[in-house]
Design a protein around this motif. Sequence first.
Motif, PDB file in Angstrom:
ATOM      1  N   LYS A  34      18.864  87.813 -25.439  1.00  0.00           N
ATOM      2  CA  LYS A  34      17.929  88.613 -24.648  1.00  0.00           C
ATOM      3  C   LYS A  34      17.785  90.043 -25.156  1.00  0.00           C
ATOM      4  N   GLU A  35      18.668  90.473 -26.062  1.00  0.00           N
ATOM      5  CA  GLU A  35      18.575  91.832 -26.581  1.00  0.00           C
ATOM      6  C   GLU A  35      17.261  92.011 -27.322  1.00  0.00           C
ATOM      7  N   LYS A  36      16.721  93.192 -27.202  1.00  0.00           N
ATOM      8  CA  LYS A  36      15.447  93.473 -27.851  1.00  0.00           C
ATOM      9  C   LYS A  36      15.616  94.636 -28.823  1.00  0.00           C
ATOM     10  N   THR A  37      16.578  94.499 -29.725  1.00  0.00           N
ATOM     11  CA  THR A  37      16.812  95.552 -30.696  1.00  0.00           C
ATOM     12  C   THR A  37      15.672  95.581 -31.716  1.00  0.00           C
ATOM     13  N   VAL A  38      15.427  96.774 -32.223  1.00  0.00           N
ATOM     14  CA  VAL A  38      14.406  96.949 -33.251  1.00  0.00           C
ATOM     15  C   VAL A  38      15.015  96.534 -34.580  1.00  0.00           C
ATOM     16  N   ALA A  39      14.391  95.589 -35.256  1.00  0.00           N
ATOM     17  CA  ALA A  39      14.910  95.083 -36.524  1.00  0.00           C
ATOM     18  C   ALA A  39      14.432  95.956 -37.675  1.00  0.00           C
ATOM     19  N   THR A  40      15.362  96.317 -38.536  1.00  0.00           N
ATOM     20  CA  THR A  40      15.032  97.036 -39.766  1.00  0.00           C
ATOM     21  C   THR A  40      15.459  96.151 -40.921  1.00  0.00           C
ATOM     22  N   LEU A  41      14.500  95.759 -41.729  1.00  0.00           N
ATOM     23  CA  LEU A  41      14.781  94.815 -42.803  1.00  0.00           C
ATOM     24  C   LEU A  41      14.763  95.524 -44.153  1.00  0.00           C
ATOM     25  N   ALA A  42      15.772  95.240 -44.962  1.00  0.00           N
ATOM     26  CA  ALA A  42      15.813  95.771 -46.319  1.00  0.00           C
ATOM     27  C   ALA A  42      14.734  95.079 -47.150  1.00  0.00           C
ATOM     28  N   LYS A  43      14.216  95.782 -48.138  1.00  0.00           N
ATOM     29  CA  LYS A  43      13.134  95.209 -48.957  1.00  0.00           C
ATOM     30  C   LYS A  43      13.546  93.928 -49.662  1.00  0.00           C
ATOM     31  N   HIS A  44      14.702  93.910 -50.262  1.00  0.00           N
ATOM     32  CA  HIS A  44      15.129  92.734 -51.040  1.00  0.00           C
ATOM     33  C   HIS A  44      16.394  92.141 -50.435  1.00  0.00           C
ATOM     34  N   SER A  45      16.302  91.768 -49.189  1.00  0.00           N
ATOM     35  CA  SER A  45      17.449  91.208 -48.492  1.00  0.00           C
ATOM     36  C   SER A  45      17.629  89.741 -48.883  1.00  0.00           C
ATOM     37  N   ASP A  46      18.879  89.330 -49.013  1.00  0.00           N
ATOM     38  CA  ASP A  46      19.153  87.927 -49.302  1.00  0.00           C
ATOM     39  C   ASP A  46      19.500  87.178 -48.011  1.00  0.00           C
ATOM     40  N   VAL A  48      18.699  85.386 -44.246  1.00  0.00           N
ATOM     41  CA  VAL A  48      17.695  84.547 -43.594  1.00  0.00           C
ATOM     42  C   VAL A  48      17.142  85.335 -42.405  1.00  0.00           C
ATOM     43  N   LEU A  49      15.836  85.337 -42.265  1.00  0.00           N
ATOM     44  CA  LEU A  49      15.195  86.002 -41.135  1.00  0.00           C
ATOM     45  C   LEU A  49      14.907  84.948 -40.076  1.00  0.00           C
ATOM     46  N   PHE A  50      15.381  85.188 -38.857  1.00  0.00           N
ATOM     47  CA  PHE A  50      15.150  84.266 -37.747  1.00  0.00           C
ATOM     48  C   PHE A  50      14.289  84.988 -36.713  1.00  0.00           C
ATOM     49  N   PHE A  51      13.012  84.623 -36.684  1.00  0.00           N
ATOM     50  CA  PHE A  51      12.069  85.195 -35.727  1.00  0.00           C
ATOM     51  C   PHE A  51      12.031  84.287 -34.507  1.00  0.00           C
ATOM     52  N   TYR A  52      12.241  84.872 -33.332  1.00  0.00           N
ATOM     53  CA  TYR A  52      12.265  84.100 -32.093  1.00  0.00           C
ATOM     54  C   TYR A  52      11.756  84.972 -30.945  1.00  0.00           C
ATOM     55  N   ARG A  53      11.534  84.352 -29.801  1.00  0.00           N
ATOM     56  CA  ARG A  53      11.265  85.068 -28.551  1.00  0.00           C
ATOM     57  C   ARG A  53      12.288  84.595 -27.540  1.00  0.00           C
ATOM     58  N   ASP A  54      12.837  85.518 -26.768  1.00  0.00           N
ATOM     59  CA  ASP A  54      13.878  85.137 -25.807  1.00  0.00           C
ATOM     60  C   ASP A  54      13.335  84.322 -24.639  1.00  0.00           C
ATOM     61  N   ASP A  55      12.021  84.214 -24.484  1.00  0.00           N
ATOM     62  CA  ASP A  55      11.441  83.405 -23.420  1.00  0.00           C
ATOM     63  C   ASP A  55      10.826  82.096 -23.948  1.00  0.00           C
ATOM     64  N   ASN A  80      13.980  89.436 -32.382  1.00  0.00           N
ATOM     65  CA  ASN A  80      13.327  89.058 -31.137  1.00  0.00           C
ATOM     66  C   ASN A  80      11.913  89.635 -31.136  1.00  0.00           C
ATOM     67  N   MET A  81      10.929  88.760 -31.143  1.00  0.00           N
ATOM     68  CA  MET A  81       9.537  89.202 -31.210  1.00  0.00           C
ATOM     69  C   MET A  81       9.022  89.716 -29.868  1.00  0.00           C
ATOM     70  N   ASN A  82       9.834  89.651 -28.822  1.00  0.00           N
ATOM     71  CA  ASN A  82       9.455  90.275 -27.557  1.00  0.00           C
ATOM     72  C   ASN A  82       9.717  91.778 -27.577  1.00  0.00           C
ATOM     73  N   PRO A  84       8.390  95.039 -28.756  1.00  0.00           N
ATOM     74  CA  PRO A  84       7.095  95.482 -29.305  1.00  0.00           C
ATOM     75  C   PRO A  84       7.197  96.092 -30.703  1.00  0.00           C
ATOM     76  N   GLN A  85       8.284  96.777 -31.002  1.00  0.00           N
ATOM     77  CA  GLN A  85       8.403  97.406 -32.318  1.00  0.00           C
ATOM     78  C   GLN A  85       8.710  96.415 -33.436  1.00  0.00           C
ATOM     79  N   ASN A  86       8.963  95.164 -33.092  1.00  0.00           N
ATOM     80  CA  ASN A  86       9.171  94.131 -34.113  1.00  0.00           C
ATOM     81  C   ASN A  86       7.873  93.363 -34.415  1.00  0.00           C
ATOM     82  N   ARG A  87       6.832  93.613 -33.657  1.00  0.00           N
ATOM     83  CA  ARG A  87       5.613  92.812 -33.780  1.00  0.00           C
ATOM     84  C   ARG A  87       4.864  93.032 -35.093  1.00  0.00           C
TER      85      ARG A  87
END
Length: 122
Positions: A34-46, A48-55, A80-82, A84-87
């Motif tokens: 349920k956490e809605k932390t703002v994700a910061t992604l490195a440019k060349h990260s190795d 896995v990105l898991f995009f989800y919504r808590d609902d 967490n795509m819920n 807003p800053q991750n959208r």
Amino acid sequence: MTLIKKVSKALAVIVVILAVLGFAGHSYVNHVEKEKTVATLAKHSDKVLFFYRDDCPDCQAIFHQIYWHNVISHNIILINMNQPQNRHYIQKYQLTAVPTLISGNQRYVGTKQSQIKRIVGD
């Protein structure tokens, strides 16, 4: 007290402790989901990105598996795509649905266990 009674009491205590720990672990993972932390992604990260919504029911169906895999391997970023800053990742990664897993040039949208394992590894 007979040995059988002592063993029975010890087993009962162990079962209660395991049940409490299991419930606490389950509750904690639900809290993380349920956490809605703002994700910061490195440019060349190795990772896995898991995009989800808590609902999202499909996301919830696989969240625990993804979370516990990440506890061991530390190779997944939970987004967490819920939040807003991750959208802005919707456009950046051309997301059309959740749950979506992306690893390098591999992408999977859905809940099929074999496909999830292919993306995140065993």
